[in-house]
Write a protein that holds these residues in place. Structure first.
Motif, PDB file in Angstrom:
ATOM      1  N   UNK A 230       0.714  -1.323   0.075  1.00  0.00           N
ATOM      2  CA  UNK A 230       0.065  -0.026  -0.117  1.00  0.00           C
ATOM      3  C   UNK A 230       0.844   1.059  -0.030  1.00  0.00           C
ATOM      4  N   UNK A 231       2.236   1.168  -0.241  1.00  0.00           N
ATOM      5  CA  UNK A 231       3.093   2.274  -0.328  1.00  0.00           C
ATOM      6  C   UNK A 231       2.922   3.191   1.026  1.00  0.00           C
ATOM      7  N   UNK A 232       3.314   2.463   2.006  1.00  0.00           N
ATOM      8  CA  UNK A 232       3.320   3.347   3.249  1.00  0.00           C
ATOM      9  C   UNK A 232       1.957   3.487   4.021  1.00  0.00           C
ATOM     10  N   UNK A 233       0.969   2.778   3.261  1.00  0.00           N
ATOM     11  CA  UNK A 233      -0.571   2.864   4.000  1.00  0.00           C
ATOM     12  C   UNK A 233      -1.200   4.012   3.089  1.00  0.00           C
ATOM     13  N   UNK A 234      -0.806   4.509   1.926  1.00  0.00           N
ATOM     14  CA  UNK A 234      -1.628   5.358   1.330  1.00  0.00           C
ATOM     15  C   UNK A 234      -3.002   4.651   0.673  1.00  0.00           C
ATOM     16  N   UNK A 235      -2.417   3.463   0.299  1.00  0.00           N
ATOM     17  CA  UNK A 235      -3.613   2.375  -0.495  1.00  0.00           C
ATOM     18  C   UNK A 235      -3.918   1.476   0.720  1.00  0.00           C
ATOM     19  N   UNK A 236      -4.961   0.852   0.364  1.00  0.00           N
ATOM     20  CA  UNK A 236      -5.420  -0.045   1.608  1.00  0.00           C
ATOM     21  C   UNK A 236      -5.626  -1.465   0.841  1.00  0.00           C
ATOM     22  N   UNK A 237      -4.694  -2.306   0.347  1.00  0.00           N
ATOM     23  CA  UNK A 237      -4.994  -3.741  -0.298  1.00  0.00           C
ATOM     24  C   UNK A 237      -5.275  -4.484   1.005  1.00  0.00           C
ATOM     25  N   UNK A 238      -5.203  -4.343   2.321  1.00  0.00           N
ATOM     26  CA  UNK A 238      -5.803  -5.206   3.245  1.00  0.00           C
ATOM     27  C   UNK A 238      -6.951  -5.535   3.337  1.00  0.00           C
ATOM     28  N   UNK A 239      -7.832  -4.343   2.989  1.00  0.00           N
ATOM     29  CA  UNK A 239      -9.366  -4.549   2.899  1.00  0.00           C
ATOM     30  C   UNK A 239      -9.612  -5.443   1.737  1.00  0.00           C
ATOM     31  N   UNK A 240      -9.051  -5.188   0.602  1.00  0.00           N
ATOM     32  CA  UNK A 240      -9.231  -6.238  -0.513  1.00  0.00           C
ATOM     33  C   UNK A 240      -8.867  -7.776  -0.122  1.00  0.00           C
ATOM     34  N   UNK A 241      -8.049  -7.949   1.002  1.00  0.00           N
ATOM     35  CA  UNK A 241      -7.468  -9.223   1.190  1.00  0.00           C
ATOM     36  C   UNK A 241      -8.492  -9.741   2.291  1.00  0.00           C
ATOM     37  N   UNK A 242      -9.935  -8.978   2.797  1.00  0.00           N
ATOM     38  CA  UNK A 242     -10.595  -9.388   3.743  1.00  0.00           C
ATOM     39  C   UNK A 242      -9.974  -9.190   5.047  1.00  0.00           C
ATOM     40  N   UNK A 243      -9.155  -8.367   5.285  1.00  0.00           N
ATOM     41  CA  UNK A 243      -8.752  -8.366   6.530  1.00  0.00           C
ATOM     42  C   UNK A 243      -9.368  -7.392   7.337  1.00  0.00           C
TER      43      UNK A 243
END
Length: 361
Positions: A208-221
Motif C-alpha cells: 500500500x506504499x506506506x499505507x496510502x492505499x488499502x490492499x488489506x481490505x481487498x484481502x478481507x482483513x
C-alpha cells in the motif's frame, strides 16, 4: 228495470247509512280515518310517507349522535363519552362492554397501556454526567474553536485537495495506528484480532506504499481500532463519568487515562523533527474534521447540541467496548461496512501537540 233498481238500492243503502253515522257522531272531515281503514291502506302509503319524513327531517349531527349513544337513562355519560363526543377514542378509558365483562367475571378492566403480559419496554442507557456544568462550558469553547479554526481549514482542505488524495491521507494515518490497536487487542484477550491488525499494517505499509492505499481490505482483513481506554473498559472499568476535554472533545475519565497510555506508543510522536511532527499532527486534525462533516447537519437541527453529542458519543463508545462481546451473534449478520471501525470521530491522541511524556526536542 226491476233488477236494475234493486242494484241501485243495494249500493245506496250502505252509503246513506255511513253518512248518517258520521253526521250523528259529529265527526269532522279532518279527523283521522278508522283504524281498520288505515291498516288496510298502510301497505300502499307507507313507502311514500317514509320518504317524505326522511326528506323533511334533518339528519342528526355526529356530536349529537355520539352523545346520545353514550348517555344512559339517568343522564350520566358512560365511560368514553367525552372522547366520543369529540370524535376521538381514548384507549385508556374502558368501554361499557369491558366494564360489564369485568363485573361478570370478577376481573379488573383491561388496560392496554399497562399489560403484565407484554414485554418490558426498551430502556435507553443513561448518561453519567455529574460534571455537566463544567462540561457545557468546555463544549462551548470547543465549538468556538471549531467554528473559527477547524471547520474553515477543513472546508478549504476539501476544496483544494482532490478526493483520492484525501482518501490516501486518511488511509495513511489509520495505518499508523494499527500497531497500537494490535497491542490493545492483545491486552483485551483478542489474539486473532491483534494478528489481523499487524497483518493490515504490514500489507498496507508495503504493497500500500506506506499505507496510502488499502490492499488489506481487498484481502478481507477486518478493519477494527482498539485503544487503551477500551482496554480499561474490558478489564472491568465499565462505568465512568463523562468529561469533555479542551480540544480533545468528548471523553470519559477512563478514556482520559487511556490517552496517556496510547500517547507513549504513538508513531507520530516518535518523530524527532519538530516541523515534520507538527505538520503531520495538523494534517491529521484537519483530516479528522473532514470526517465529521456528515454529522454537522444533524447537529445544526438539535435542540441541545451538548446533549446530542454526549449521548451519541457515549452510546458509540459503549458499543466499541462491549458490543463485540454482547452482540456478536447480531454483528455476524451485519454487512462489512457496518462492522468496520474506520469512522471513529474522536480526536486521536497523536494529533495533539501537547501530552504528558511527549518529546520536547
Amino acid at each position: 228495470m226491476t233488477r236494475l233498481a234493486a242494484y241501485r238500492i243495494t249500493f245506496c243503502i250502505p252509503l246513506v247509512l255511513a253518512l248518517a253515522a258520521c253526521a250523528g257522531h259529529g265527526v269532522r272531515n279532518d279527523a283521522p280515518p278508522p283504524v281498520a281503514a288505515v291498516a288496510a291502506a298502510a301497505p300502499a302509503i307507507q313507502p311514500q310517507a317514509a320518504d317524505a319524513v326522511d326528506a323533511a327531517t334533518p339528519a342528526p349531527s355526529a356530536d349529537a349522535g355520539a352523545a346520545n349513544a353514550v348517555a344512559r337513562d339517568d343522564g350520566v355519560p358512560e365511560p368514553g363519552a367525552a372522547a366520543a363526543a369529540d370524535g376521538a377514542v381514548d384507549a385508556t378509558v374502558p368501554t361499557q362492554a369491558e366494564l360489564d365483562y369485568a363485573a361478570l367475571y370478577g376481573e379488573p378492566p383491561y388496560n392496554p397501556v399497562y399489560d403484565a403480559t407484554l414485554p418490558a419496554p426498551a430502556q435507553l442507557p443513561s448518561s453519567y454526567d455529574p460534571w455537566e456544568g463544567l462540561n457545557r462550558r468546555v463544549h462551548t469553547f470547543n465549538n468556538a474553536v471549531d467554528r473559527a479554526i477547524a471547520k474553515p481549514l477543513a472546508k478549504a482542505y476539501v476544496k483544494v485537495v482532490p478526493r483520492p488524495v484525501r482518501l490516501g491521507v486518511s488511509n495513511f494515518f489509520h495505518n499508523l495506528g494499527q500497531p497500537v490497536s494490535a497491542l490493545n487487542a492483545l491486552l483485551q484477550g483478542k489474539p486473532k484480532q491483534a494478528a489481523q491488525a499487524l497483518g493490515r499494517f504490514a500489507l498496507n505499509s508495503t504493497l500500500g506504499i506506506g499505507g496510502i492505499f488499502d490492499p488489506a481490505s481487498d484481502a478481507k482483513l477486518p478493519n477494527k481500532s482498539e485503544d487503551f481506554g477500551q482496554t480499561l473498559g474490558v478489564w472491568g472499568w465499565k462505568t465512568s463519568r463523562y468529561v469533555e476535554l479542551p480540544l480533545f472533545g468528548p471523553r470519559t475519565v477512563r478514556d482520559a487515562f487511556g490517552l496517556v497510555g496510547d500517547g507513549q506508543l504513538s508513531p507520530i510522536r516518535q518523530v524527532e523533527d519538530d516541523k515534520t511532527r507538527v505538520f503531520l499532527q495538523g494534517l491529521q486534525l484537519v483530516d479528522v474534521r473532514t470526517q465529521l462533516f456528515a454529522v454537522d447537519s444533524m447537529r445544526a437541527g438539535a435542540v441541545d447540541d451538548y446533549t446530542l453529542v454526549r449521548d451519541a458519543w457515549l452510546q458509540r463508545r459503549n458499543y466499541q467496548i462491549f458490543g463485540d462481546r454482547e452482540q456478536k451473534a447480531e454483528d455476524d449478520a451485519l454487512p462489512d461496512y457496518l462492522r468496520e471501525d474506520n469512522g471513529n470521530p474522536m480526536v486521536p491522541v497523536d494529533a495533539m501537540p501537547i501530552i504528558p511524556g511527549a518529546p520536547t526536542n
